[in-house]
Design an enzyme around this catalytic site. Structure first.
Site, PDB file in Angstrom:
ATOM      1  N   LYS A  13      84.396  81.618 -83.821  1.00  0.00           N
ATOM      2  CA  LYS A  13      83.813  82.927 -84.411  1.00  0.00           C
ATOM      3  C   LYS A  13      82.578  83.315 -83.800  1.00  0.00           C
ATOM      4  O   LYS A  13      82.016  84.248 -83.428  1.00  0.00           O
ATOM      5  CB  LYS A  13      83.966  83.121 -85.980  1.00  0.00           C
ATOM      6  CG  LYS A  13      85.517  83.023 -86.368  1.00  0.00           C
ATOM      7  CD  LYS A  13      85.101  83.117 -88.231  1.00  0.00           C
ATOM      8  CE  LYS A  13      84.347  82.046 -88.699  1.00  0.00           C
ATOM      9  NZ  LYS A  13      85.260  80.677 -88.695  1.00  0.00           N
ATOM     10  N   ARG A  88      85.667  86.293 -97.071  1.00  0.00           N
ATOM     11  CA  ARG A  88      86.422  85.209 -97.103  1.00  0.00           C
ATOM     12  C   ARG A  88      87.290  85.120 -98.125  1.00  0.00           C
ATOM     13  O   ARG A  88      88.227  83.965 -98.425  1.00  0.00           O
ATOM     14  CB  ARG A  88      85.732  83.927 -97.125  1.00  0.00           C
ATOM     15  CG  ARG A  88      85.170  83.211 -95.804  1.00  0.00           C
ATOM     16  CD  ARG A  88      84.483  82.121 -96.038  1.00  0.00           C
ATOM     17  NE  ARG A  88      84.693  81.211 -94.555  1.00  0.00           N
ATOM     18  CZ  ARG A  88      83.506  81.029 -93.729  1.00  0.00           C
ATOM     19  NH1 ARG A  88      82.584  81.724 -93.688  1.00  0.00           N
ATOM     20  NH2 ARG A  88      83.721  80.152 -92.683  1.00  0.00           N
ATOM     21  N   ARG A 127      80.979  69.556 -83.098  1.00  0.00           N
ATOM     22  CA  ARG A 127      80.032  70.982 -82.756  1.00  0.00           C
ATOM     23  C   ARG A 127      78.499  70.219 -82.955  1.00  0.00           C
ATOM     24  O   ARG A 127      78.191  69.529 -83.891  1.00  0.00           O
ATOM     25  CB  ARG A 127      80.479  72.119 -83.756  1.00  0.00           C
ATOM     26  CG  ARG A 127      79.185  72.915 -83.972  1.00  0.00           C
ATOM     27  CD  ARG A 127      79.694  74.230 -84.697  1.00  0.00           C
ATOM     28  NE  ARG A 127      80.290  74.072 -86.004  1.00  0.00           N
ATOM     29  CZ  ARG A 127      80.959  74.928 -86.703  1.00  0.00           C
ATOM     30  NH1 ARG A 127      81.197  76.003 -86.096  1.00  0.00           N
ATOM     31  NH2 ARG A 127      81.495  74.352 -87.674  1.00  0.00           N
ATOM     32  N   ARG A 160      76.062  70.039 -87.962  1.00  0.00           N
ATOM     33  CA  ARG A 160      75.917  70.396 -89.366  1.00  0.00           C
ATOM     34  C   ARG A 160      76.636  69.301 -90.262  1.00  0.00           C
ATOM     35  O   ARG A 160      77.624  68.694 -90.008  1.00  0.00           O
ATOM     36  CB  ARG A 160      76.902  71.536 -89.362  1.00  0.00           C
ATOM     37  CG  ARG A 160      75.974  72.692 -89.111  1.00  0.00           C
ATOM     38  CD  ARG A 160      76.881  73.873 -88.937  1.00  0.00           C
ATOM     39  NE  ARG A 160      78.058  74.385 -90.140  1.00  0.00           N
ATOM     40  CZ  ARG A 160      78.791  75.224 -89.800  1.00  0.00           C
ATOM     41  NH1 ARG A 160      78.876  76.147 -88.632  1.00  0.00           N
ATOM     42  NH2 ARG A 160      79.627  75.506 -90.920  1.00  0.00           N
ATOM     43  N   ARG A 171      87.245  72.208 -95.858  1.00  0.00           N
ATOM     44  CA  ARG A 171      87.075  73.556 -95.558  1.00  0.00           C
ATOM     45  C   ARG A 171      88.398  74.074 -95.026  1.00  0.00           C
ATOM     46  O   ARG A 171      88.426  75.299 -95.312  1.00  0.00           O
ATOM     47  CB  ARG A 171      85.761  73.790 -94.556  1.00  0.00           C
ATOM     48  CG  ARG A 171      84.450  73.586 -95.247  1.00  0.00           C
ATOM     49  CD  ARG A 171      83.305  73.441 -94.240  1.00  0.00           C
ATOM     50  NE  ARG A 171      82.984  74.086 -93.347  1.00  0.00           N
ATOM     51  CZ  ARG A 171      82.756  73.694 -91.858  1.00  0.00           C
ATOM     52  NH1 ARG A 171      82.698  72.592 -91.400  1.00  0.00           N
ATOM     53  NH2 ARG A 171      82.443  74.783 -90.972  1.00  0.00           N
TER      54      ARG A 171
END
Ligand code: ADP
Ligand code: ADP
Ligand code: ZN
Length: 219
Positions: A13, A88, A127, A160, A171
């Protein structure tokens, strides 16, 4: 152009939002970025959000809806916006529709990026992002020229904490339970566009551009 970018954690995204912004200059509103900024600044909002984010859970609707409503009321959103990571939950989607209809506006497209689960885990756990300019990289799929350093600004790249595997898997579960039902919601509203996100980012972007062009024509 009022757009929503949907998809599980790691779908791409943020990456696609950066590409969209370059051709369609609308504000990019990422609730995840807003919460991370608040945590970093140590604000009241940050304190509220942190415990949920650390556990891979959603920040409560009343908090999240409040900050998005405030953001959408800013003058730069008048001509359109790109929401990334919001809504969400069904309550968030309904609140958004209400804000839109009060202003006699509507969401024109919900773009859903799909990627198989194991690829999502590879993407989130690899990431890294720039502490200074927020650019996102991947240690294998999109590595910086020099490990740990941002190509664009020389800032430090960090992982992160919620991208550690256990929280990333949590998640994904939360996404399946609380967010995936929204796909039906937008399908019923006739504005859902499904995109195969398990391809090169530029190929994914080409499909998104087609969707955006088709919206432009129908206006
Ligand atoms: P990703 O890009 O991996 O999908 P985000 O950066 O969008 O993740 O979100 C990080 C975290 O911020 C979420 O796990 C959640 O705790 C919180 N968050 C972000 N957006 C929302 C939202 N719309 N509702 C509730 N919590 C949110
Ligand atoms: P999201 O905002 O949905 O959580 P990101 O855009 O942050 O996803 O992408 C998650 C990770 O996957 C990042 O490390 C990014 O560099 C990488 N990535 C994004 N799109 C692709 C793609 N099409 N192919 C391979 N890796 C990608
Ligand atoms: Zn940078």
């Amino acid at each position: 152009m009022n757009l929503i970018l949907m998809g599980p954690p790691g779908a791409g995204k943020g990456t696609q939002a950066e590409l969209i912004k370059a051709s369609y200059p609308v504000p990019h509103i990422s609730t995840g970025d807003m919460f991370r900024d608040a945590v970093q600044e140590g604000t009241e909002l940050g304190l509220k959000a942190k415990s949920y984010m650390d556990k891979g859970q959603l920040v409560p609707d009343e908090v999240t809806i409040g900050i998005v409503e405030e953001r959408l009321a800013q003058p730069d959103c008048k001509e359109g916006f790109l929401l990334d990571g919001f809504p969400r939950t069904t309550a968030q989607a309904e609140a958004l529709d209400e804000v839109m209809s009060k202003q006699q506006r509507r969401i024109e497209a919900a773009i859903n990026i799909s990627v198989p689960e194991e690829v999502l885990i590879q993407r989130t756990t690899g990431r890294v992002s720039c502490t200074r300019c927020k650019s996102v990289y991947h240690v294998v799929f999109n590595p910086p020229q020099q490990s740990g350093i941002c190509d664009k600004c020389g800032g430090e790249l960090i992982q992160r904490s919620d991208d550690e595997e256990e929280t990333a898997r949590k998640r994904l579960q939360v996404y399946q339970q609380q967010t995936s039902p929204l796909l039906d919601y937008y399908e019923e509203h006739g504005i859902l566009h499904n995109i195969d996100g398990n391809r090169d980012a530029m190929q994914v972007f080409a499909d998104i551009q087609e969707v955006l062009a088709s919206i432009g024509k129908s206006q």
